[in-house]
Scaffold this motif. Structure first.
Motif, PDB file in Angstrom:
ATOM      1  N   TYR A 139      31.011   6.543 -96.254  1.00 27.39           N
ATOM      2  CA  TYR A 139      30.903   7.756 -95.434  1.00 27.39           C
ATOM      3  C   TYR A 139      29.811   8.677 -95.964  1.00 27.39           C
ATOM      4  O   TYR A 139      28.982   9.189 -95.196  1.00 27.39           O
ATOM      5  CB  TYR A 139      32.244   8.492 -95.414  1.00 27.39           C
ATOM      6  CG  TYR A 139      32.184   9.799 -94.664  1.00 27.39           C
ATOM      7  CD1 TYR A 139      32.381   9.848 -93.288  1.00 27.39           C
ATOM      8  CD2 TYR A 139      31.916  11.001 -95.326  1.00 27.39           C
ATOM      9  CE1 TYR A 139      32.308  11.051 -92.588  1.00 27.39           C
ATOM     10  CE2 TYR A 139      31.840  12.204 -94.648  1.00 27.39           C
ATOM     11  CZ  TYR A 139      32.034  12.220 -93.272  1.00 27.39           C
ATOM     12  OH  TYR A 139      31.939  13.416 -92.595  1.00 27.39           O
ATOM     13  N   HIS A 140      29.814   8.870 -97.276  1.00 30.30           N
ATOM     14  CA  HIS A 140      28.878   9.819 -97.898  1.00 30.30           C
ATOM     15  C   HIS A 140      27.428   9.413 -97.670  1.00 30.30           C
ATOM     16  O   HIS A 140      26.564  10.269 -97.437  1.00 30.30           O
ATOM     17  CB  HIS A 140      29.168   9.912 -99.399  1.00 30.30           C
ATOM     18  CG  HIS A 140      28.282  10.881-100.121  1.00 30.30           C
ATOM     19  ND1 HIS A 140      28.242  12.226 -99.829  1.00 30.30           N
ATOM     20  CD2 HIS A 140      27.383  10.694-101.126  1.00 30.30           C
ATOM     21  CE1 HIS A 140      27.374  12.836-100.617  1.00 30.30           C
ATOM     22  NE2 HIS A 140      26.840  11.923-101.404  1.00 30.30           N
ATOM     23  N   SER A 144      27.819  11.315 -93.350  1.00 26.99           N
ATOM     24  CA  SER A 144      27.630  12.672 -93.870  1.00 26.99           C
ATOM     25  C   SER A 144      26.168  13.109 -93.841  1.00 26.99           C
ATOM     26  O   SER A 144      25.868  14.284 -94.048  1.00 26.99           O
ATOM     27  CB  SER A 144      28.175  12.794 -95.298  1.00 26.99           C
ATOM     28  OG  SER A 144      27.343  12.123 -96.216  1.00 26.99           O
ATOM     29  N   GLN A 145      25.251  12.175 -93.566  1.00 30.22           N
ATOM     30  CA  GLN A 145      23.837  12.526 -93.446  1.00 30.22           C
ATOM     31  C   GLN A 145      23.506  13.064 -92.053  1.00 30.22           C
ATOM     32  O   GLN A 145      22.428  13.614 -91.833  1.00 30.22           O
ATOM     33  CB  GLN A 145      22.961  11.299 -93.734  1.00 30.22           C
ATOM     34  CG  GLN A 145      23.239  10.643 -95.087  1.00 30.22           C
ATOM     35  CD  GLN A 145      23.114  11.613 -96.249  1.00 30.22           C
ATOM     36  OE1 GLN A 145      22.121  12.331 -96.368  1.00 30.22           O
ATOM     37  NE2 GLN A 145      24.130  11.644 -97.098  1.00 30.22           N
ATOM     38  N   LYS A 147      23.926  15.535 -88.729  1.00 24.74           N
ATOM     39  CA  LYS A 147      24.101  16.978 -88.579  1.00 24.74           C
ATOM     40  C   LYS A 147      24.810  17.299 -87.269  1.00 24.74           C
ATOM     41  O   LYS A 147      24.591  16.623 -86.261  1.00 24.74           O
ATOM     42  CB  LYS A 147      22.735  17.675 -88.623  1.00 24.74           C
ATOM     43  CG  LYS A 147      21.895  17.364 -89.849  1.00 24.74           C
ATOM     44  CD  LYS A 147      22.571  17.842 -91.118  1.00 24.74           C
ATOM     45  CE  LYS A 147      21.687  17.516 -92.340  1.00 24.74           C
ATOM     46  NZ  LYS A 147      22.345  17.865 -93.608  1.00 24.74           N
ATOM     47  N   GLN A 149      27.119  18.643 -90.539  1.00 27.23           N
ATOM     48  CA  GLN A 149      28.147  18.054 -91.382  1.00 27.23           C
ATOM     49  C   GLN A 149      29.495  18.730 -91.114  1.00 27.23           C
ATOM     50  O   GLN A 149      29.552  19.897 -90.727  1.00 27.23           O
ATOM     51  CB  GLN A 149      27.780  18.214 -92.857  1.00 27.23           C
ATOM     52  CG  GLN A 149      26.557  17.414 -93.286  1.00 27.23           C
ATOM     53  CD  GLN A 149      26.247  17.591 -94.770  1.00 27.23           C
ATOM     54  OE1 GLN A 149      26.613  18.599 -95.360  1.00 27.23           O
ATOM     55  NE2 GLN A 149      25.587  16.616 -95.354  1.00 27.23           N
ATOM     56  N   GLN A 151      32.562  20.658 -92.131  1.00 22.30           N
ATOM     57  CA  GLN A 151      32.977  21.568 -93.198  1.00 22.30           C
ATOM     58  C   GLN A 151      34.498  21.516 -93.316  1.00 22.30           C
ATOM     59  O   GLN A 151      35.205  21.758 -92.348  1.00 22.30           O
ATOM     60  CB  GLN A 151      32.523  22.993 -92.876  1.00 22.30           C
ATOM     61  CG  GLN A 151      31.015  23.170 -92.787  1.00 22.30           C
ATOM     62  CD  GLN A 151      30.317  22.912 -94.111  1.00 22.30           C
ATOM     63  OE1 GLN A 151      30.789  23.356 -95.170  1.00 22.30           O
ATOM     64  NE2 GLN A 151      29.217  22.175 -94.074  1.00 22.30           N
ATOM     65  N   ARG A 169      36.925  11.974 -97.387  1.00 24.87           N
ATOM     66  CA  ARG A 169      35.790  11.246 -96.810  1.00 24.87           C
ATOM     67  C   ARG A 169      36.241   9.945 -96.149  1.00 24.87           C
ATOM     68  O   ARG A 169      35.757   9.587 -95.067  1.00 24.87           O
ATOM     69  CB  ARG A 169      34.747  10.963 -97.892  1.00 24.87           C
ATOM     70  CG  ARG A 169      33.988  12.205 -98.335  1.00 24.87           C
ATOM     71  CD  ARG A 169      33.074  11.918 -99.507  1.00 24.87           C
ATOM     72  NE  ARG A 169      32.253  13.088 -99.842  1.00 24.87           N
ATOM     73  CZ  ARG A 169      31.520  13.203-100.936  1.00 24.87           C
ATOM     74  NH1 ARG A 169      31.505  12.201-101.833  1.00 24.87           N
ATOM     75  NH2 ARG A 169      30.799  14.303-101.158  1.00 24.87           N
TER      76      ARG A 169
END
Length: 210
Positions: A139-140, A144-145, A147, A149, A151, A169
């Motif tokens: 995921y990271h 998560s890249q 937009k 992201q 919050q 995550r």
């Protein structure tokens, strides 16, 4: 009100999105999440060629928390926690649309998830910290890249613990998986405005069956 098979499938997938978001919220705010519900969401990531939408999640009863949360969101009685949860859900549905425009990233996620069963065999269970960390890493480095992201709001003491970060995550990845399934079954965001009664009826029918 009769519920079509397609509407039922959409509601199951949407309930899974809600369940992922609910578990994220619980971990962020309390540091705890039901292990069976966590396992249900993680298993959905590695199941391929499922016979039905329901079988992705085991049974409808394994999504009871998500179905309850969906009912709450569609009712007119909301509190502040429901608003935060809805924000997570909207973000997951939005990120699914962003991801759909990134076929290379989708392929990368699929390739890496295909390798996870080997780790499950090695560590013994899908809820082992090492396997969850693997999902979290996927995921990271991918979703998560995109937009904007997501919050996550909660107690900093819980959100700073590495195991909790990994669970959050991994659950967000499972939420994206559910959002993809919802879209594949004909789910659209405008349905929340114009078909909320149908969705709620389907959710109530699922809850009665769970």
């Amino acid at each position: 009100m009769s519920i079509s098979a397609r509407q039922r499938d959409r509601t199951i997938a949407l309930s899974a999105v809600l369940q992922a978001a609910t578990l994220v919220q619980r971990i962020a705010e309390t540091g705890q999440a039901d292990s069976r519900e966590l396992e249900t969401m993680l298993q959905s990531l590695v199941i391929q060629n499922a016979d039905s939408t329901e079988s992705v999640y085991g049974t409808v009863s394994d999504l009871k928390t998500g179905i309850q949360a969906l009912n709450a969101q569609l009712s007119k009685k909301k509190d502040k926690k429901d608003v935060v949860l809805l924000r997570y859900v909207i973000s997951l549905l939005h990120l699914e649309r962003q991801l759909a425009k990134q076929p290379e990233m989708l392929d990368q996620i699929s390739r890496e998830i295909e390798q996870v069963p080997q780790q499950i065999d090695y560590f013994g269970e899908i809820t082992s910290p090492q396997v969850i960390a693997r999902f979290a890493d996927i995921y990271h480095r991918t979703v998560s890249q995109l937009k904007p992201q997501i919050q996550v709001y909660g107690d900093p003491g819980f959100l700073q613990q590495p195991d909790n970060v990994n669970k959050v995550r991994a659950l967000l990845l499972s939420g994206i998986r559910a959002a993809v399934l919802w879209r594949q079954k004909g789910g659209r965001r405008w349905q929340f405005l114009f078909q909320s009664a149908k969705i709620m009826a389907a959710a109530e029918a699922l809850y009665s069956a769970s």
